[in-house]
Enzyme design. Sequence first.
Site, PDB file in Angstrom:
ATOM      1  N   ILE A  98      68.595  39.876  60.270  1.00 21.14           N
ATOM      2  CA  ILE A  98      67.178  40.071  59.941  1.00 21.14           C
ATOM      3  C   ILE A  98      66.391  40.627  61.126  1.00 21.14           C
ATOM      4  CG2 ILE A  98      66.378  37.733  60.525  1.00 21.14           C
ATOM      5  CD1 ILE A  98      64.709  37.868  57.868  1.00 21.14           C
TER       6      ILE A  98
ATOM      7  N   ASN B  18      61.225  25.590  62.694  1.00 14.62           N
ATOM      8  CA  ASN B  18      61.009  24.144  62.663  1.00 14.62           C
ATOM      9  C   ASN B  18      59.515  23.906  62.899  1.00 14.62           C
ATOM     10  OD1 ASN B  18      60.496  23.920  65.547  1.00 14.62           O
ATOM     11  ND2 ASN B  18      62.689  24.194  65.816  1.00 14.62           N
TER      12      ASN B  18
ATOM     13  N   GLY C  71      70.156  28.754  64.519  1.00 13.90           N
ATOM     14  CA  GLY C  71      70.239  29.651  63.367  1.00 13.90           C
ATOM     15  C   GLY C  71      69.350  30.867  63.475  1.00 13.90           C
TER      16      GLY C  71
ATOM     17  N   ASP D 267      66.169  31.061  63.361  1.00 16.76           N
ATOM     18  CA  ASP D 267      65.016  30.794  64.229  1.00 16.76           C
ATOM     19  C   ASP D 267      65.333  31.195  65.671  1.00 16.76           C
ATOM     20  OD1 ASP D 267      62.554  29.829  65.147  1.00 16.76           O
ATOM     21  OD2 ASP D 267      63.138  27.731  65.018  1.00 16.76           O
TER      22      ASP D 267
END
Length: 176
Positions: A15, A28, A36, A38
Amino acid sequence: MSGVSDRIRVHTGDITRLKVDAIVNAANSSLLGGGGVDGAIHRAAGPELVAECRTLNGCRTGDAKLTKGYRLPARYVIHTVGPVWHGGGESEAELLASCYRRSLEIATGKDCRTIAFPAISTGIYGYPKDQATEVAVGTVAVFLGENAIPETVTFCCFDDLTARLYSSAIAAIGGA
């Protein structure tokens, strides 16, 4: 809904490399980076992203907040906090749908014509991928049915299995 399904794409890959107006970060509640997707977004965007995130005072589950994209090809990052899966009885589906809806509302407010989502809550948060996919595609389809922007929504999948789940869910709404 058939016209809506034409505005939804599935992409398998990273992404952080997509050239879209906004990418969504499965963040989070601190918004200060994690594992991951993030962590990948924070690493690719550079230290300016965490610096801006520090000014946002976190984010509640089901909500979303906007930052610049910094070193990413995307202009913006929309950070949303998905629910941790507890078996489905703690409003997980409503909270997950809210993540997609709030992200789309923020993108629309910034005139983002293209937006890409990861599979929110399906990693360490443990949301079953098949159920999360149905919530994601259903929520996005309803939003696109009511709004001209964004013009294109991409579900960016980490693996082929997830991409197949999204493709099947999109095909199901296409015939509706």
